[in-house]
Design a protein around this motif. Structure first.
Motif, mmCIF file in Angstrom:
data_model
loop_
_atom_site.group_PDB
_atom_site.id
_atom_site.type_symbol
_atom_site.label_atom_id
_atom_site.label_comp_id
_atom_site.label_asym_id
_atom_site.label_seq_id
_atom_site.Cartn_x
_atom_site.Cartn_y
_atom_site.Cartn_z
ATOM 1 N N ARG A 13 0.830 -1.215 0.000
ATOM 2 C CA ARG A 13 0.000 0.000 0.000
ATOM 3 C C ARG A 13 0.859 1.259 0.000
ATOM 4 N N THR A 14 1.963 1.233 0.740
ATOM 5 C CA THR A 14 2.863 2.394 0.758
ATOM 6 C C THR A 14 3.432 2.658 -0.630
ATOM 7 N N GLU A 15 3.878 1.603 -1.275
ATOM 8 C CA GLU A 15 4.475 1.762 -2.602
ATOM 9 C C GLU A 15 3.441 2.247 -3.613
ATOM 10 N N ARG A 16 2.214 1.740 -3.506
ATOM 11 C CA ARG A 16 1.175 2.116 -4.467
ATOM 12 C C ARG A 16 0.642 3.524 -4.214
ATOM 13 N N GLU A 17 0.349 3.866 -2.974
ATOM 14 C CA GLU A 17 -0.338 5.123 -2.680
ATOM 15 C C GLU A 17 0.615 6.283 -2.369
ATOM 16 N N LEU A 18 1.749 5.998 -1.772
ATOM 17 C CA LEU A 18 2.706 7.068 -1.459
ATOM 18 C C LEU A 18 3.828 7.169 -2.477
ATOM 19 N N GLY A 19 3.954 6.149 -3.332
ATOM 20 C CA GLY A 19 4.941 6.204 -4.405
ATOM 21 C C GLY A 19 6.370 6.010 -3.960
ATOM 22 N N VAL A 20 6.590 5.408 -2.795
ATOM 23 C CA VAL A 20 7.947 5.179 -2.301
ATOM 24 C C VAL A 20 8.416 3.797 -2.726
ATOM 25 N N LYS A 21 9.604 3.718 -3.284
ATOM 26 C CA LYS A 21 10.201 2.450 -3.695
ATOM 27 C C LYS A 21 11.492 2.241 -2.910
ATOM 28 N N PRO A 22 11.856 0.984 -2.616
ATOM 29 C CA PRO A 22 13.071 0.741 -1.833
ATOM 30 C C PRO A 22 14.342 0.976 -2.630
ATOM 31 N N THR A 23 15.374 1.404 -1.948
ATOM 32 C CA THR A 23 16.702 1.533 -2.548
ATOM 33 C C THR A 23 17.285 0.134 -2.750
ATOM 34 N N PRO A 24 17.931 -0.137 -3.882
ATOM 35 C CA PRO A 24 18.527 -1.459 -4.110
ATOM 36 C C PRO A 24 19.495 -1.847 -2.989
ATOM 37 N N LEU A 25 19.465 -3.118 -2.618
ATOM 38 C CA LEU A 25 20.257 -3.597 -1.482
ATOM 39 C C LEU A 25 21.750 -3.311 -1.645
ATOM 40 N N ASP A 26 22.298 -3.532 -2.828
ATOM 41 C CA ASP A 26 23.741 -3.347 -2.995
ATOM 42 C C ASP A 26 24.168 -1.904 -2.732
ATOM 43 N N GLU A 27 23.317 -0.946 -3.076
ATOM 44 C CA GLU A 27 23.632 0.453 -2.777
ATOM 45 C C GLU A 27 23.683 0.676 -1.266
ATOM 46 N N VAL A 28 22.739 0.059 -0.551
ATOM 47 C CA VAL A 28 22.686 0.212 0.904
ATOM 48 C C VAL A 28 23.909 -0.438 1.553
ATOM 49 N N LEU A 29 24.256 -1.622 1.102
ATOM 50 C CA LEU A 29 25.405 -2.324 1.684
ATOM 51 C C LEU A 29 26.721 -1.622 1.343
ATOM 52 N N THR A 30 26.809 -1.053 0.156
ATOM 53 C CA THR A 30 28.011 -0.294 -0.203
ATOM 54 C C THR A 30 28.193 0.894 0.728
ATOM 55 N N GLU A 31 27.119 1.576 1.048
ATOM 56 C CA GLU A 31 27.190 2.682 2.013
ATOM 57 C C GLU A 31 27.572 2.157 3.389
ATOM 58 N N THR A 32 27.012 1.010 3.766
ATOM 59 C CA THR A 32 27.331 0.406 5.059
ATOM 60 C C THR A 32 28.827 0.099 5.157
ATOM 61 N N ILE A 33 29.389 -0.445 4.097
ATOM 62 C CA ILE A 33 30.822 -0.760 4.071
ATOM 63 C C ILE A 33 31.645 0.511 4.235
ATOM 64 N N ARG A 34 31.228 1.557 3.551
ATOM 65 C CA ARG A 34 31.987 2.819 3.555
ATOM 66 C C ARG A 34 31.955 3.513 4.914
ATOM 67 N N THR A 35 30.878 3.322 5.673
ATOM 68 C CA THR A 35 30.688 4.109 6.897
ATOM 69 C C THR A 35 30.833 3.301 8.182
ATOM 70 N N THR A 36 31.096 2.014 8.088
ATOM 71 C CA THR A 36 31.186 1.176 9.295
ATOM 72 C C THR A 36 32.636 1.084 9.777
ATOM 73 N N SER A 37 32.814 1.331 11.052
ATOM 74 C CA SER A 37 34.127 1.171 11.685
ATOM 75 C C SER A 37 34.278 -0.279 12.124
ATOM 76 N N THR A 38 35.361 -0.906 11.704
ATOM 77 C CA THR A 38 35.570 -2.313 12.034
ATOM 78 C C THR A 38 36.491 -2.434 13.234
ATOM 79 N N PRO A 39 36.241 -3.430 14.114
ATOM 80 C CA PRO A 39 37.106 -3.616 15.290
ATOM 81 C C PRO A 39 38.473 -4.155 14.894
#
Length: 383
Positions: free
Chosen positions: A355-381
């Motif tokens: 319903r959100t996608e149909r009525e509000l027009g919001v679509k999810p960001t592709p997973l690889d884009e999200v994970l690429t950002e996660t890799i770039r911004t995550t501090s590793t121990p």
């Protein structure tokens, strides 16, 4: 600039084009559209300082150019409107940036008074539980976004006074209320969870969130956006804080849950886009909406994809034994609060956002884009 000056300057005879003259009759639809387009162009050019001259710029009254004047009012009103965002965490900051990038004035309220560097974003340091102060800060705003988040181990004590202050400010200023929430209020649900799922909390924190929503529904014009586990820069989820850094570092992970059941993962920027979209749709109010998930992968699948993109070693994942989990809960107050929510990590938990996608027009960001950002911004121990 007054309305009279706008009209006088824009109603001059059209320029002669090469080879022929194009006549535009005053008062025609074409003429009104021509003027509206030019005013819009001027408005965009002046966006950076326009809000400081709002009162002097336009005071429109009924006129033979009725439709045109309405258009100018909408253009100027949209640029000049004020939005208040409470909470300067990753989601609140993302909401503020989105609103400002579209020409909205934004007042970002938090204890620290931090905000992105943008000419339309005003940072305010304030305790949002101070209802009188928050009401003053919300005066003149068309909407208030609740992106606040008390400490996870203090929800039963800290959320009620904060929620009451937010509701009081909205009631006294007649602002729209847009709430950021989660799925705790649903309780345990078998199968994908639709946006029409009834509220039926089974935990302390679930009852806190459910009561906030029910109180708001009876008092103000409100809509609520519900997210799953967070991914992305600054995400404060169990996976983002305790799993991703170890996977990227090639270290073993002991996970307090089932590694192979499906979960809905919400990207911080998608959460912000859903909040803004809900605020702009009249039919969104009085209802709850789900953030479109960037993925419904299991923890194991997600970790394997993260490691693959980062060219890290294959993840070494095991399920945390109950004894180890109990010891952690005895020494860590935040971890102790996850005990009643274990069903979220032990069982499938998938959100249906059709319903959100149909009525509000919001679509999810592709997973690889999200994970690429996660890799770039995550501090590793360190090993």
């Amino acid at each position: 600039m007054t309305t009279r000056r706008i009209l006088r300057r824009k109603t001059h005879a059209p320029r002669r084009s090469r080879g022929r003259t194009r006549r535009v009759r005053l008062g025609t639809t074409h003429h009104r559209e021509h003027i509206a387009k030019q005013v819009h162009k001027d408005t965009i050019l002046r966006r950076s300082d326009m809000f400081s001259r709002a009162t002097a710029m336009v005071r429109l009254t009924p006129d033979p150019y009725g439709d045109f004047l309405n258009r100018v009012q909408v253009i100027v009103g949209d640029v000049m409107s004020l939005k208040v965002v409470v909470g300067a965490g990753p989601t609140g900051t993302a909401v503020a940036r989105l609103l400002a990038s579209s020409g909205e004035r934004v007042r970002l309220v938090s204890r620290r008074g931090t905000a992105p560097n943008h000419p339309l974003i005003e940072a305010v340091a304030s305790d949002a539980t101070d209802a009188e102060r928050l009401t003053d800060l919300t005066q003149g705003a068309s909407a208030l976004f609740n992106c606040a988040m008390p400490s996870y181990d203090r929800w039963p004590t800290d959320w009620p006074p904060l929620a009451e202050a937010l509701l009081t400010a909205v009631e006294k200023t007649n602002a729209d209320y847009i709430m950021l929430s989660n799925t705790y209020g649903y309780g345990r649900v078998s199968g994908p969870i639709p946006e029409t799922q009834p509220i039926a909390p089974t935990t302390v924190k679930g009852r806190v969130r459910a009561q906030m929503w029910l109180d708001a529904l009876t008092r103000v014009r409100v809509t609520e956006v519900r997210a799953g586990q967070y991914l992305g820069a600054g995400a404060a989820s169990l996976y983002a804080l305790a799993v991703a850094p170890l996977v990227l570092a090639g270290q073993p992970v002991s996970y307090p849950g089932n590694l192979d059941v499906a979960h809905s993962w919400s990207y911080t920027e998608d959460v912000a886009r859903t909040l803004v979209a809900a605020s702009e749709h009249d039919n969104a109010f009085g209802q709850a909406w789900h953030v479109p998930s960037t993925s419904d992968m299991s923890v194991r699948q997600l970790s394997e994809r993260l490691a693959d993109l980062a060219e890290a070693p294959a993840p070494n994942l095991t399920t945390m034994p109950d004894e180890e989990f109990e010891r952690l809960c005895q020494t860590d107050s935040i971890m102790a609060e996850t005990a009643e929510m274990r069903y979220l990590t032990d069982e499938p938990h998938v959100l249906d956002s059709t319903r959100t996608e149909r009525e509000l027009g919001v679509k999810p960001t592709p997973l690889d884009e999200v994970l690429t950002e996660t890799i770039r911004t995550t501090s590793t121990p360190q090993p």
